[in-house]
Motif scaffolding. Structure first.
Motif, PDB file in Angstrom:
ATOM      1  N   MET A  49      43.351  43.560  33.288  1.00  0.00           N
ATOM      2  CA  MET A  49      42.779  44.965  33.347  1.00  0.00           C
ATOM      3  C   MET A  49      41.635  45.354  32.675  1.00  0.00           C
ATOM      4  SD  MET A  49      44.877  46.508  35.861  1.00  0.00           S
ATOM      5  CE  MET A  49      44.999  48.201  35.644  1.00  0.00           C
ATOM      6  N   ALA A  50      41.524  44.987  31.443  1.00  0.00           N
ATOM      7  CA  ALA A  50      40.404  45.476  30.563  1.00  0.00           C
ATOM      8  C   ALA A  50      39.357  44.763  31.092  1.00  0.00           C
ATOM      9  CB  ALA A  50      40.739  45.173  29.208  1.00  0.00           C
ATOM     10  N   LEU A  51      39.266  43.432  31.089  1.00  0.00           N
ATOM     11  CA  LEU A  51      38.124  42.702  31.659  1.00  0.00           C
ATOM     12  C   LEU A  51      37.639  43.042  32.970  1.00  0.00           C
ATOM     13  CD1 LEU A  51      39.308  38.821  31.490  1.00  0.00           C
ATOM     14  CD2 LEU A  51      37.536  39.807  30.331  1.00  0.00           C
ATOM     15  N   LEU A  52      38.253  43.435  33.949  1.00  0.00           N
ATOM     16  CA  LEU A  52      37.924  43.864  35.185  1.00  0.00           C
ATOM     17  C   LEU A  52      37.338  45.405  35.072  1.00  0.00           C
ATOM     18  CD1 LEU A  52      40.647  42.203  37.389  1.00  0.00           C
ATOM     19  CD2 LEU A  52      38.264  41.715  37.829  1.00  0.00           C
ATOM     20  N   GLU A  53      38.028  46.189  34.405  1.00  0.00           N
ATOM     21  CA  GLU A  53      37.576  47.518  34.231  1.00  0.00           C
ATOM     22  C   GLU A  53      36.133  47.560  34.047  1.00  0.00           C
ATOM     23  OE1 GLU A  53      40.237  50.416  32.770  1.00  0.00           O
ATOM     24  OE2 GLU A  53      39.087  51.934  33.842  1.00  0.00           O
ATOM     25  N   ALA A  54      36.050  46.665  32.767  1.00  0.00           N
ATOM     26  CA  ALA A  54      34.644  46.694  32.134  1.00  0.00           C
ATOM     27  C   ALA A  54      33.427  46.150  32.873  1.00  0.00           C
ATOM     28  CB  ALA A  54      34.700  45.694  30.999  1.00  0.00           C
ATOM     29  N   HIS A  55      34.054  45.385  34.011  1.00  0.00           N
ATOM     30  CA  HIS A  55      32.903  44.605  35.059  1.00  0.00           C
ATOM     31  C   HIS A  55      32.376  45.547  36.056  1.00  0.00           C
ATOM     32  CE1 HIS A  55      31.338  41.515  37.491  1.00  0.00           C
ATOM     33  NE2 HIS A  55      32.129  42.072  38.476  1.00  0.00           N
ATOM     34  N   TYR A  56      33.353  46.451  36.501  1.00  0.00           N
ATOM     35  CA  TYR A  56      33.028  47.548  37.508  1.00  0.00           C
ATOM     36  C   TYR A  56      32.458  48.763  36.949  1.00  0.00           C
ATOM     37  CZ  TYR A  56      35.339  44.278  40.836  1.00  0.00           C
ATOM     38  OH  TYR A  56      35.652  43.355  41.448  1.00  0.00           O
TER      39      TYR A  56
ATOM     40  N   GLU B  38      34.779  52.743  39.808  1.00  0.00           N
ATOM     41  CA  GLU B  38      34.814  51.785  40.952  1.00  0.00           C
ATOM     42  C   GLU B  38      35.679  50.765  40.473  1.00  0.00           C
ATOM     43  OE1 GLU B  38      31.127  50.295  42.307  1.00  0.00           O
ATOM     44  OE2 GLU B  38      29.960  52.454  42.343  1.00  0.00           O
ATOM     45  N   PHE B  39      36.779  50.809  39.602  1.00  0.00           N
ATOM     46  CA  PHE B  39      37.838  49.854  39.483  1.00  0.00           C
ATOM     47  C   PHE B  39      38.949  50.537  40.172  1.00  0.00           C
ATOM     48  CE2 PHE B  39      41.278  47.629  36.504  1.00  0.00           C
ATOM     49  CZ  PHE B  39      41.144  46.604  37.303  1.00  0.00           C
ATOM     50  N   THR B  40      38.921  50.021  41.600  1.00  0.00           N
ATOM     51  CA  THR B  40      39.703  50.780  42.550  1.00  0.00           C
ATOM     52  C   THR B  40      41.056  50.069  42.543  1.00  0.00           C
ATOM     53  OG1 THR B  40      39.013  49.167  44.246  1.00  0.00           O
ATOM     54  CG2 THR B  40      37.868  51.358  44.077  1.00  0.00           C
TER      55      THR B  40
ATOM     56  N   ASN C  14      37.395  33.085  34.217  1.00  0.00           N
ATOM     57  CA  ASN C  14      36.575  33.000  35.563  1.00  0.00           C
ATOM     58  C   ASN C  14      35.206  33.420  35.179  1.00  0.00           C
ATOM     59  OD1 ASN C  14      35.073  33.515  37.719  1.00  0.00           O
ATOM     60  ND2 ASN C  14      36.574  34.617  38.770  1.00  0.00           N
ATOM     61  N   PRO C  15      34.365  32.433  34.611  1.00  0.00           N
ATOM     62  CA  PRO C  15      32.981  32.680  34.138  1.00  0.00           C
ATOM     63  C   PRO C  15      31.979  33.094  35.404  1.00  0.00           C
ATOM     64  CG  PRO C  15      33.713  30.452  33.515  1.00  0.00           C
ATOM     65  CD  PRO C  15      34.553  31.043  34.593  1.00  0.00           C
ATOM     66  N   VAL C  16      32.555  32.824  36.620  1.00  0.00           N
ATOM     67  CA  VAL C  16      31.405  33.359  37.842  1.00  0.00           C
ATOM     68  C   VAL C  16      31.698  34.545  38.271  1.00  0.00           C
ATOM     69  CG1 VAL C  16      30.975  32.692  39.982  1.00  0.00           C
ATOM     70  CG2 VAL C  16      31.532  30.776  38.485  1.00  0.00           C
ATOM     71  N   SER C  17      32.839  35.210  38.377  1.00  0.00           N
ATOM     72  CA  SER C  17      33.221  36.320  38.937  1.00  0.00           C
ATOM     73  C   SER C  17      34.318  37.216  38.350  1.00  0.00           C
ATOM     74  CB  SER C  17      33.321  36.287  40.457  1.00  0.00           C
ATOM     75  OG  SER C  17      34.466  35.594  40.794  1.00  0.00           O
ATOM     76  N   VAL C  18      34.434  36.896  37.017  1.00  0.00           N
ATOM     77  CA  VAL C  18      35.642  37.719  36.218  1.00  0.00           C
ATOM     78  C   VAL C  18      36.852  37.564  36.746  1.00  0.00           C
ATOM     79  CG1 VAL C  18      35.687  39.945  35.186  1.00  0.00           C
ATOM     80  CG2 VAL C  18      33.576  39.324  35.547  1.00  0.00           C
ATOM     81  N   ALA C  19      37.256  38.030  37.692  1.00  0.00           N
ATOM     82  CA  ALA C  19      38.784  37.987  38.325  1.00  0.00           C
ATOM     83  C   ALA C  19      39.431  36.641  37.887  1.00  0.00           C
ATOM     84  CB  ALA C  19      38.682  38.373  39.673  1.00  0.00           C
ATOM     85  N   PRO C  20      40.375  36.633  36.912  1.00  0.00           N
ATOM     86  CA  PRO C  20      40.873  35.539  36.370  1.00  0.00           C
ATOM     87  C   PRO C  20      41.861  34.799  37.312  1.00  0.00           C
ATOM     88  CG  PRO C  20      42.037  37.476  35.368  1.00  0.00           C
ATOM     89  CD  PRO C  20      40.926  38.038  36.179  1.00  0.00           C
ATOM     90  N   GLY C  21      41.840  33.565  37.392  1.00  0.00           N
ATOM     91  CA  GLY C  21      43.293  32.822  37.751  1.00  0.00           C
ATOM     92  C   GLY C  21      44.532  33.012  36.843  1.00  0.00           C
TER      93      GLY C  21
END
Lengths: 265, 265
Positions: free
Chosen positions: B114-121, B125-127, B145-152
C-alpha cells in the motif's frame, strides 16, 4: 467409438453448448526453452473458427507416465483433446505407446499406415525405425499427413498430431470434418492510450453490467508509455457492440481516443 | 548457460538433487491465441541457469476454481511453482484472491505494498482499483517490481509474477536469491542435414548405450529439405561429449557433415 465420437449436441443453435478442448504439448524441447511452441496460438484460433474453445494447455516432458496421466485426466474433462509431438521415428518418440497405455489397449502396426509409408520410401529403405511411425493403438483411426506421409491418429476424443507446425496444421485440415463445434466465441478489441489502472474502475463497472460479455484488459508498454488493449468477447455480436460503446465512452472521458483494432483472422 | 560455463562440477555434485518447477500461465488471452506467450521460454532458460528444471507448464483461463485446483496440484508436486498473469488492477485480475483461496488464508491489503503504490501515484490517484494491486494472501511476502512498482508475492513455494514479460523478468531478478537449485542440466546440439528417419536407428542405439544422457531429435524442413537437430542433455559435460562424438560418427556414415550449434544463451 474411435471415428464416431461426437459430443452430444441439441438441434437448436440457441442451445448449442460451449465445446471445450485441451492441448497437450509433449516435448522436452519446449520445456527447456530451446524451441518456442508455435502450435498453441494456431490451434486456438483454428478451433475457435470451428466453434471449439481451447480451454487448457499442458506442456509435459517426453515421459510415458506423465503422458498417460495427462491424457487420461484431459480426455475425461474436455470434449476434445489434441496432443502434439512425439510421433516421429526416433527413440524419443513415445507418444503412440503412451496413448495405447492410457487407453489400456495394445499398440499395433496399422496396415494402412504400413502400406502408405512403405510406398513412400525407396525399396529396402522402410527400416525398422521408420516402421515405428505406423504404430497405432487398437481402435485408433489414421489422420492424414499431406506434408510428410507419416500419419497421426485419433482414438475416441483424442487426436494425436505431429509437433512440426507445418505438419500439425495440415493434419488439422484432415480432421476438420470429424469435429463438431458449438457456438464460436466472437471478439473485438480496442487499443487505449491510457494506463490500465486509470481505466480499471470503469472497466469493472462495465463488466458487472454485462455479465454475458467477457472483458479482458491487457496492459502494454510502448516507447515508455503505458496503454492497454481491451478485448471484449461474447457469443453474440450485439452484446459485444454494446459493451464496446460503453468502454469507448469511458476512455473519452479521460480525453483519450480509443482505436478499434483490426478484426483478427 | 552463460558463455563462461565451466564444465567442472562442485564436489557435492553427485548428491545434489534435481529441482523441478511448474509454471501456471493464467490468461484467457493466451488460450484464445490472441497473445503469444513469451514467458515460458524465458523462464525455462533462466531457471536452468539456477539449476532448476522447468518440468511442466499449464495454461488455464481466468477462472478462480481452475486457478485454485492447478495451484494446489502443482505446489504439492513440484519444488517451485510460478504463476504469471492476473495481478493487475482490473476486474479480470483474480490471481491474488484465487491463490488465497488455494492456501485457505484471508487476502489482506499488504501495508508495505500500500505504501509503495500510494507513493507512486499522484496525490488522490491511488484509487480503489489501484489498491487491488496491494492485496496479498496472509503469510505472503512481496516480490519487488522494479519496472512498474506493483509487486508480485511469494507464499510458500508459489511465486506469483506479472504476465507482462518485461515485468515478469524483472521480478525474477528480485527472487533469484530465494531459489535453491540443484544440478543444472547441460546441453549441446548438432544440426544434421539427414532426414530424421534415416538416422533414427543409430540414435536409438546410441541413446540405449548412454542411459544418463537424454538424446532428443527434432526434425526440421528448410527450403524443401529435411534435416534434424539432435539435442544432447546430461548433468555432466563429459557424458555429453562422448555421446556427441558417437552421433557425429553416425552422421558421417551417411556421407553428411554434422554442425555443432552455437552454445545457447
Amino acid at each position: 467409438m474411435s471415428d464416431h465420437f461426437i459430443p452430444t449436441q441439441p438441434d437448436d443453435a440457441a442451445e448449442k453448448p460451449v465445446v471445450k478442448a485441451a492441448l497437450i504439448i509433449i516435448g522436452d524441447e519446449i520445456l527447456s526453452g530451446r524451441t518456442k511452441d508455435a502450435n498453441l496460438a494456431y490451434l486456438a484460433k483454428w478451433l475457435n473458427g470451428e466453434g471449439i474453445r481451447l480451454d487448457e494447455v499442458r506442456v509435459i516432458p517426453d515421459d510415458t507416465n506423465r503422458i498417460v496421466d495427462h491424457v487420461n485426466s484431459c480426455r475425461r474433462q474436455f470434449d476434445y483433446v489434441f496432443t502434439t509431438g512425439g510421433i516421429g521415428p526416433t527413440h524419443d518418440d513415445i507418444t503412440a505407446e503412451s496413448i495405447a497405455q492410457a487407453f489400456a489397449v495394445p499398440l499395433h502396426f496399422h496396415p494402412e499406415a504400413m502400406a502408405l509409408l512403405e510406398a513412400h520410401y525407396p525399396p529396402g529403405e522402410f527400416t525398422q525405425a521408420r516402421q515405428r511411425m505406423a504404430r497405432v493403438p487398437e481402435g485408433g483411426s489414421l489422420i492424414d499427413n499431406p506434408v510428410s506421409v507419416a500419419p497421426g491418429f485419433q482414438i475416441e476424443n483424442v487426436f494425436v498430431l505431429a509437433g512440426v507446425p507445418l505438419i500439425m496444421q495440415s493434419m488439422l485440415e484432415s480432421i476438420r470434418h470429424k469435429l463438431v463445434g458449438g457456438l464460436p466465441m466472437l471478439s473485438a478489441s480496442l487499443s487505449v492510450p491510457v494506463p490500465e489502472s486509470a481505466l480499471a474502475g470503469d472497466l469493472g463497472l462495465i463488466a458487472k453490467a454485462h455479465p454475458d460479455v467477457q472483458i479482458g484488459s491487457y496492459p502494454y508498454y510502448r516507447e515508455g508509455r503505458a496503454g492497454l488493449h481491451v478485448v471484449v468477447r461474447a457469443l453474440d455480436q450485439a452484446l459485444i457492440d454494446r459493451a464496446l460503446r460503453e468502454i469507448e465512452a469511458a476512455v473519452r472521458r479521460f480525453g483519450a481516443e480509443p482505436v478499434r483494432d483490426p478484426r483478427e483472422g
